[in-house]
Design a protein around this motif. Structure first.
Motif, short mmCIF file in Angstrom:
data_model
loop_
_atom_site.label_atom_id
_atom_site.label_comp_id
_atom_site.label_asym_id
_atom_site.label_seq_id
_atom_site.Cartn_x
_atom_site.Cartn_y
_atom_site.Cartn_z
N ARG A 23 26.51 -15.86 4.26
CA ARG A 23 27.35 -16.74 3.44
C ARG A 23 26.67 -18.08 3.17
NH1 ARG A 23 32.90 -15.98 3.18
NH2 ARG A 23 32.71 -17.66 1.65
N LEU A 24 25.96 -18.61 4.18
CA LEU A 24 25.33 -19.92 4.03
C LEU A 24 24.10 -19.89 3.13
CD1 LEU A 24 25.56 -21.24 7.71
CD2 LEU A 24 26.71 -22.20 5.71
N THR A 25 23.41 -18.76 3.07
CA THR A 25 22.14 -18.70 2.33
C THR A 25 22.28 -18.22 0.89
OG1 THR A 25 21.73 -16.50 3.29
CG2 THR A 25 20.74 -18.39 4.42
N SER A 26 23.44 -17.69 0.51
CA SER A 26 23.66 -17.32 -0.89
C SER A 26 25.15 -17.19 -1.15
CB SER A 26 22.94 -16.01 -1.24
OG SER A 26 23.54 -14.92 -0.58
N PRO A 27 25.59 -17.55 -2.37
CA PRO A 27 27.02 -17.46 -2.68
C PRO A 27 27.50 -16.01 -2.68
CG PRO A 27 25.79 -18.63 -4.42
CD PRO A 27 24.79 -18.05 -3.47
N GLY A 28 28.71 -15.81 -2.17
CA GLY A 28 29.30 -14.47 -2.17
C GLY A 28 29.75 -14.06 -0.79
N ARG A 50 25.54 -8.13 3.01
CA ARG A 50 25.02 -8.31 1.65
C ARG A 50 23.62 -8.91 1.70
NH1 ARG A 50 24.93 -12.57 -1.56
NH2 ARG A 50 26.29 -13.73 -0.16
N THR A 51 22.68 -8.26 1.01
CA THR A 51 21.29 -8.73 0.99
C THR A 51 20.84 -9.13 -0.41
OG1 THR A 51 20.46 -6.47 0.67
CG2 THR A 51 20.64 -7.27 2.96
N MET A 52 21.73 -8.95 -1.39
CA MET A 52 21.37 -9.25 -2.78
C MET A 52 22.26 -10.33 -3.37
SD MET A 52 20.67 -5.56 -4.49
CE MET A 52 19.35 -4.50 -3.95
N ARG A 53 21.74 -10.98 -4.39
CA ARG A 53 22.53 -11.94 -5.16
C ARG A 53 23.58 -11.17 -5.96
NH1 ARG A 53 17.33 -13.37 -5.06
NH2 ARG A 53 16.87 -15.43 -4.22
N LEU A 54 24.68 -11.81 -6.23
CA LEU A 54 25.74 -11.17 -7.00
C LEU A 54 25.35 -11.04 -8.46
CD1 LEU A 54 28.88 -12.97 -5.50
CD2 LEU A 54 27.94 -10.73 -4.88
N GLY A 55 25.79 -9.96 -9.09
CA GLY A 55 25.64 -9.81 -10.53
C GLY A 55 24.31 -9.28 -11.03
N GLY A 56 23.42 -8.86 -10.13
CA GLY A 56 22.12 -8.34 -10.56
C GLY A 56 22.23 -6.93 -11.14
N SER A 57 21.33 -6.60 -12.04
CA SER A 57 21.32 -5.27 -12.65
C SER A 57 20.55 -4.29 -11.76
CB SER A 57 20.64 -5.33 -14.02
OG SER A 57 20.41 -4.04 -14.52
N ASP A 58 21.05 -3.05 -11.67
CA ASP A 58 20.36 -2.02 -10.88
C ASP A 58 19.55 -1.08 -11.77
OD1 ASP A 58 22.32 -0.51 -12.08
OD2 ASP A 58 23.04 0.43 -10.24
N ALA A 59 19.32 -1.48 -13.02
CA ALA A 59 18.61 -0.61 -13.98
C ALA A 59 17.22 -0.23 -13.48
CB ALA A 59 18.52 -1.29 -15.34
N THR A 89 17.86 -11.62 -1.67
CA THR A 89 17.74 -12.99 -1.18
C THR A 89 16.66 -13.06 -0.11
OG1 THR A 89 19.36 -12.71 0.60
CG2 THR A 89 20.22 -13.34 -1.57
N ARG A 90 16.22 -14.28 0.20
CA ARG A 90 15.19 -14.44 1.24
C ARG A 90 15.70 -13.94 2.60
NH1 ARG A 90 12.23 -20.08 1.82
NH2 ARG A 90 11.43 -19.34 -0.15
N PHE A 91 16.91 -14.33 2.96
CA PHE A 91 17.49 -13.86 4.23
C PHE A 91 17.76 -12.36 4.16
CE2 PHE A 91 21.21 -13.50 7.22
CZ PHE A 91 20.47 -13.66 8.38
N GLY A 92 18.19 -11.89 2.99
CA GLY A 92 18.43 -10.46 2.80
C GLY A 92 17.18 -9.63 3.00
N SER A 93 16.05 -10.17 2.58
CA SER A 93 14.77 -9.47 2.76
C SER A 93 14.48 -9.27 4.24
CB SER A 93 13.65 -10.27 2.09
OG SER A 93 12.41 -9.64 2.29
#
Length: 195
Positions: A23-28, A50-59, A89-93
């Motif tokens: 929560r602290l390292t990225s919104p959502g 959650r390891t990704m930013r919100l709203g990204g495309s999975d194409a 995200t960096r922390f997600g990685s």
């Protein structure tokens, strides 16, 4: 079930810390709730950090899986995962490399939707793309860890993963599951998880 409950009890505090850092390292939200396909092809809600930013495309991810299922070599620098996926995200990685993002799946194990060991729970659109030859992977519960995770994971493409799933289904048993569980911890410590 007993192992999952015990692990959840022991890991509750670290999981709260990880959730707070997400929560602290990225919104959502800290937890990702995602539809996956399990036993007998039934869909269920999988929990992960959650390891990704919100709203990204999975194409790009969908295209990668399609290419691998056609037998194309998608590896870059020894990895078959998306190279520098901008959604992560960096922390997600770091969570992905250590596989700590998977810890909330203990809830899925307790709910009976997953097992500790089994094939990776795939996305619904992935299941639709998988050749019918690999349908046997859905005759067992998906697992938090499995033969694919301890055999190379990111260094293997989708077809190799599916072949390992069939090997697991044919050879699975109590002792082989224990061996996979024992191999999982060193794999996590080496950071051999996903990008």
């Amino acid at each position: 079930m007993v192992l999952a409950i015990a692990a959840l009890g022991v890991l509750a505090l670290p999981m709260l810390v990880i959730g707070a850092l997400v929560r602290l390292t990225s919104p959502g939200p800290a937890l990702l709730r995602q539809r996956r396909v399990g036993l007998a092809g039934e869909a269920f809600t999988l929990y992960k950090f959650r390891t990704m930013r919100l709203g990204g495309s999975d194409a790009a991810h969908r295209e990668l899986i399609a290419r691998e299922l056609r037998g194309e070599d998608t590896s870059i620098d020894g990895s078959c995962k998306l190279d520098t996926d901008p959604r992560i995200t960096r922390f997600g990685s770091w969570l992905r490399r250590t596989s700590l993002d998977e810890l909330p799946q203990l809830i899925n194990v307790i709910r009976g939707e997953m097992a500790l060991v089994g094939p990776r729970p795939c996305l619904e659109w992935e299941a639709e793309m998988f050749p019918a030859t690999y349908a046997a992977r859905f005759t067992v519960r998906p697992g938090m860890t499995g033969l694919w995770q301890v055999s190379g994971r990111s260094t293997m493409g989708t077809l190799q993963m599916l072949q390992l799933d069939l090997t697991y289904v044919r050879q699975r048993g109590f002792w082989s599951d224990l061996v996979i569980l024992a191999r999982t911890v060193p794999s996590m410590l080496r950071g051999g998880g996903s990008r």
